[in-house]
Motif scaffolding. Structure first.
Motif, PDB file in Angstrom:
ATOM      1  N   ALA A  25       0.842  -1.194   0.000  1.00 35.75           N
ATOM      2  CA  ALA A  25       0.000   0.000   0.000  1.00 35.75           C
ATOM      3  C   ALA A  25       0.875   1.242   0.000  1.00 35.75           C
ATOM      4  CB  ALA A  25      -0.918   0.013   1.221  1.00 35.75           C
ATOM      5  N   LYS A  26       0.317   2.332  -0.492  1.00 35.94           N
ATOM      6  CA  LYS A  26       1.063   3.584  -0.568  1.00 35.94           C
ATOM      7  C   LYS A  26       1.408   4.143   0.814  1.00 35.94           C
ATOM      8  CE  LYS A  26       2.158   5.306  -3.828  1.00 35.94           C
ATOM      9  NZ  LYS A  26       3.412   5.085  -4.566  1.00 35.94           N
ATOM     10  N   ASN A  27       0.708   3.703   1.857  1.00 39.31           N
ATOM     11  CA  ASN A  27       1.033   4.155   3.210  1.00 39.31           C
ATOM     12  C   ASN A  27       1.830   3.097   3.977  1.00 39.31           C
ATOM     13  OD1 ASN A  27      -0.985   2.261   3.564  1.00 39.31           O
ATOM     14  ND2 ASN A  27      -2.076   3.436   5.124  1.00 39.31           N
ATOM     15  N   GLY A  28       2.382   2.128   3.257  1.00 39.20           N
ATOM     16  CA  GLY A  28       3.130   1.045   3.884  1.00 39.20           C
ATOM     17  C   GLY A  28       4.578   1.415   4.159  1.00 39.20           C
ATOM     18  N   ASN A  29       5.318   0.429   4.635  1.00 36.98           N
ATOM     19  CA  ASN A  29       6.728   0.596   4.942  1.00 36.98           C
ATOM     20  C   ASN A  29       7.401  -0.750   4.677  1.00 36.98           C
ATOM     21  OD1 ASN A  29       9.233   0.534   6.477  1.00 36.98           O
ATOM     22  ND2 ASN A  29       8.514   2.401   7.474  1.00 36.98           N
ATOM     23  N   ASN A  32       7.869  -3.295   7.382  1.00 37.51           N
ATOM     24  CA  ASN A  32       6.708  -3.993   7.925  1.00 37.51           C
ATOM     25  C   ASN A  32       6.723  -5.462   7.541  1.00 37.51           C
ATOM     26  OD1 ASN A  32       5.718  -1.661   9.052  1.00 37.51           O
ATOM     27  ND2 ASN A  32       4.234  -1.251   7.433  1.00 37.51           N
ATOM     28  N   THR A  37      -2.647  -5.076   7.931  1.00 37.58           N
ATOM     29  CA  THR A  37      -2.535  -3.846   8.723  1.00 37.58           C
ATOM     30  C   THR A  37      -1.111  -3.320   8.778  1.00 37.58           C
ATOM     31  OG1 THR A  37      -2.277  -5.110  10.775  1.00 37.58           O
ATOM     32  CG2 THR A  37      -4.520  -4.448  10.160  1.00 37.58           C
ATOM     33  N   THR A  38      -0.172  -4.079   8.205  1.00 40.84           N
ATOM     34  CA  THR A  38       1.238  -3.665   8.181  1.00 40.84           C
ATOM     35  C   THR A  38       1.812  -3.914   6.786  1.00 40.84           C
ATOM     36  OG1 THR A  38       1.896  -5.854   8.974  1.00 40.84           O
ATOM     37  CG2 THR A  38       1.627  -4.115  10.642  1.00 40.84           C
ATOM     38  N   LEU A  41       5.597  -1.024   1.321  1.00 45.20           N
ATOM     39  CA  LEU A  41       5.446   0.180   0.508  1.00 45.20           C
ATOM     40  C   LEU A  41       5.614  -0.103  -0.981  1.00 45.20           C
ATOM     41  CD1 LEU A  41       5.142   3.253   0.253  1.00 45.20           C
ATOM     42  CD2 LEU A  41       7.615   3.433   0.643  1.00 45.20           C
ATOM     43  N   THR A  42       6.475  -1.041  -1.333  1.00 46.56           N
ATOM     44  CA  THR A  42       6.797  -1.230  -2.751  1.00 46.56           C
ATOM     45  C   THR A  42       6.491  -2.645  -3.243  1.00 46.56           C
ATOM     46  OG1 THR A  42       9.079  -1.885  -2.305  1.00 46.56           O
ATOM     47  CG2 THR A  42       8.662   0.481  -2.623  1.00 46.56           C
ATOM     48  N   GLY A  61      -3.389   3.221  -6.166  1.00 47.23           N
ATOM     49  CA  GLY A  61      -2.325   4.203  -6.303  1.00 47.23           C
ATOM     50  C   GLY A  61      -1.391   3.880  -7.435  1.00 47.23           C
ATOM     51  N   TYR A  63       2.416   3.142  -8.592  1.00 43.85           N
ATOM     52  CA  TYR A  63       3.682   2.633  -8.071  1.00 43.85           C
ATOM     53  C   TYR A  63       4.735   2.787  -9.166  1.00 43.85           C
ATOM     54  CZ  TYR A  63       0.786   0.653  -4.391  1.00 43.85           C
ATOM     55  OH  TYR A  63      -0.088   0.476  -3.350  1.00 43.85           O
TER      56      TYR A  63
END
Length: 65
Positions: A25-29, A32, A37-38, A41-42, A61, A63
């Protein structure tokens, strides 16, 4: 129709095994775990971690990777 025992054992084990599901997800990291829920990002992170049979759910989104 009769099948050899090893064929039935293989088919049975294949039905029990299934891959993991990961999320991007675009709000990921990328630090994670890739869970719902975690998310990561890519997509590149998912490509380096997943194996055959896994599923990657990619959020809305753009990417640009």
């Amino acid at each position: 129709m009769r099948f050899p025992a090893y064929t039935l054992a293989y088919l049975s084990s294949a039905m029990l095994l299934h891959g993991a599901t990961y999320y991007v997800a675009k709000n990921g990291n990328n630090s994670n775990a890739g869970g719902s829920t975690t998310p990561w990002l890519t997509i590149a992170k998912a490509a380096t971690v997943t194996v055959a049979g896994d599923t990657v759910m990619i959020g809305d989104g753009e990417y640009d990777e």
